[in-house]
Every structure is written in C-alpha cells, then in structure tokens.
Design a protein around this motif. Structure first.
Motif, PDB file in Angstrom:
ATOM      1  N   LYS A 112      -2.839  -4.334 -15.289  1.00 22.46           N
ATOM      2  CA  LYS A 112      -4.270  -4.043 -15.240  1.00 22.46           C
ATOM      3  C   LYS A 112      -5.087  -5.193 -15.784  1.00 22.46           C
ATOM      4  N   GLU A 113      -4.635  -5.762 -16.900  1.00 22.71           N
ATOM      5  CA  GLU A 113      -5.347  -6.884 -17.513  1.00 22.71           C
ATOM      6  C   GLU A 113      -4.333  -7.935 -17.942  1.00 22.71           C
ATOM      7  N   LYS A 115      -2.881 -11.173 -19.682  1.00 25.53           N
ATOM      8  CA  LYS A 115      -3.085 -11.957 -20.894  1.00 25.53           C
ATOM      9  C   LYS A 115      -2.097 -13.120 -20.916  1.00 25.53           C
ATOM     10  N   CYS A 121      -0.425  -8.008 -22.461  1.00 28.62           N
ATOM     11  CA  CYS A 121      -0.945  -7.525 -21.188  1.00 28.62           C
ATOM     12  C   CYS A 121      -1.162  -6.012 -21.228  1.00 28.62           C
ATOM     13  N   GLU A 122      -2.140  -5.561 -20.462  1.00 31.11           N
ATOM     14  CA  GLU A 122      -2.361  -4.126 -20.288  1.00 31.11           C
ATOM     15  C   GLU A 122      -1.844  -3.743 -18.906  1.00 31.11           C
TER      16      GLU A 122
END
Length: 208
Positions: A112-113, A115, A121-122
């Motif tokens: 989702k996100e 990093k 990370c998401e």
C-alpha cells in the motif's frame, strides 16, 4: 490464512552474496543456478515447509504428497514489482500452486505504501509474519466451529480475502472435505450416513 511464527534463517555469508547482486538483476537471478541462490531457495523451501507444517500460508490446505498440491515459494511482495526484496527471507512464504498462480496472486501489488526498508512498508495484504491474522481474517463461526468458510473482518482482511480469493467455493469445499476426514471419528455418524458423505466427497474430487 496462517500466522507464521518466524521466517527462514539464511546464512549471513549467503545473504551477503545475494545482497551484492544488482537490484534490477535479482528477479532474473532467482531462476539461476548460482550457489548462493540455490542455497537460499533450498532453505526457504526446507524451513518454510517445516515452519508452516506443510500447509499453504494463504488457503491453509495441505501441501505436497498429502495434499496433492505443488509446493511454491511465494514472494509476498512480487519480485517483478519489488526486485529489491527478491532475496529477503521475510518476503517469502510457502504456498500452493493455486494461491500463487496466475488466477490468484501472481504479480498483484500487495504494498500500500512503499518505504525504503521492507519492515517500514505498509501492506494491503495481511502479512503472515507481521500481522495478527485473527484480527483480520477468521473462519465463519458455525455451531461446530469448523475451519471451512473464511471471512475478512478488517479492511486489510477484506482486501486479502477478495484479492487472494480465499472465499472461493472450491477452497471452502476442499477445507470441508479435509475437516470431515480429520474429524470423522468424532462425528459418530451412522454408518449409512457416513457412507453417503464419503461418496459425495469422492464425487467432488472427480468433479474437480
């Protein structure tokens, strides 16, 4: 889904060699025969099967000879989209050919996100190592508490069930068959009724 207690442990010297591979080359090297790559993949497979007790991390069905399902090394974040984590043990689980195949997970974007580091990370998907699976995905509670019908109970769980097709009727049918054969001694059904159920389940196998 299965909450996994740990991921495979990789020899630091092997990991060092893999980390030295250029990021853009890692997905291709995954299919190569370099000693470090072979060692990594072997450990993922051997340790993963033991950690997961020969069950698919996603659908929970048995793998290998017992389950008659091919064992796959499955990148949680696909290496085609995120080559930097091709050789990160925490990014791999053992799954069946269905859950890891083109019809289901394949190269679906699970992050989702993004990093800089993997741990930051998401994820869209319920992460088998990081997430408490029961907070996101549960089996529908019928009167017998049987692990057959899966449902998402959080946004992340709903995403995972939908995109991984964990509520597929075929998977539910396979789990129902497994539950019956495991618990048939406790069900105390009349012989005639049990014979009927066994015949129905065998017919399902033929149909599949």
């Amino acid at each position: 889904m299965i909450k996994l207690p740990r991921w495979a442990s990789i020899d630091p010297e092997v990991q060092k060699k893999l980390d030295a591979i250029s990021v853009d080359l890692r997905p291709k090297r995954w299919y190569g025969r370099a000693k470090a790559v072979v060692n990594f993949k072997d450990e993922i497979l051997i340790q993963g099967r033991l950690i997961q007790q020969e069950r698919c991390a996603w659908c929970t069905l048995p793998l290998g000879a017992e389950g008659r399902r091919t064992v796959h090394r499955d990148h949680i974040a696909p290496s085609s989209l995120y080559p930097q984590w091709t050789f990160v043990a925490k990014n791999l689980v053992i799954s069946c050919e269905y859950c890891n195949g083109l019809a289901v997970k394949s190269d679906i974007d699970t992050i989702k996100e993004l990093k800089h580091t993997y741990d930051d990370c998401e994820f869209h998907i319920v992460h088998p190592y990081d997430d408490e699976v029961e907070l996101h995905i549960q089996f529908d509670n019928d009167r017998d508490q049987l692990p057959v019908v899966i449902k998402g109970i959080s946004p992340k769980g709903l995403w995972t069930v939908r995109n991984m097709k964990l509520d597929d009727a075929g998977l539910a049918r396979e789990r129902a068959k497994e539950v019956f054969y495991e618990q048939r001694g406790q069900l105390r059904l009349p012989a005639q009724e049990e014979d009927l159920i066994v015949s129905a389940l065998d017919a399902m196998n033929v149909a599949l």
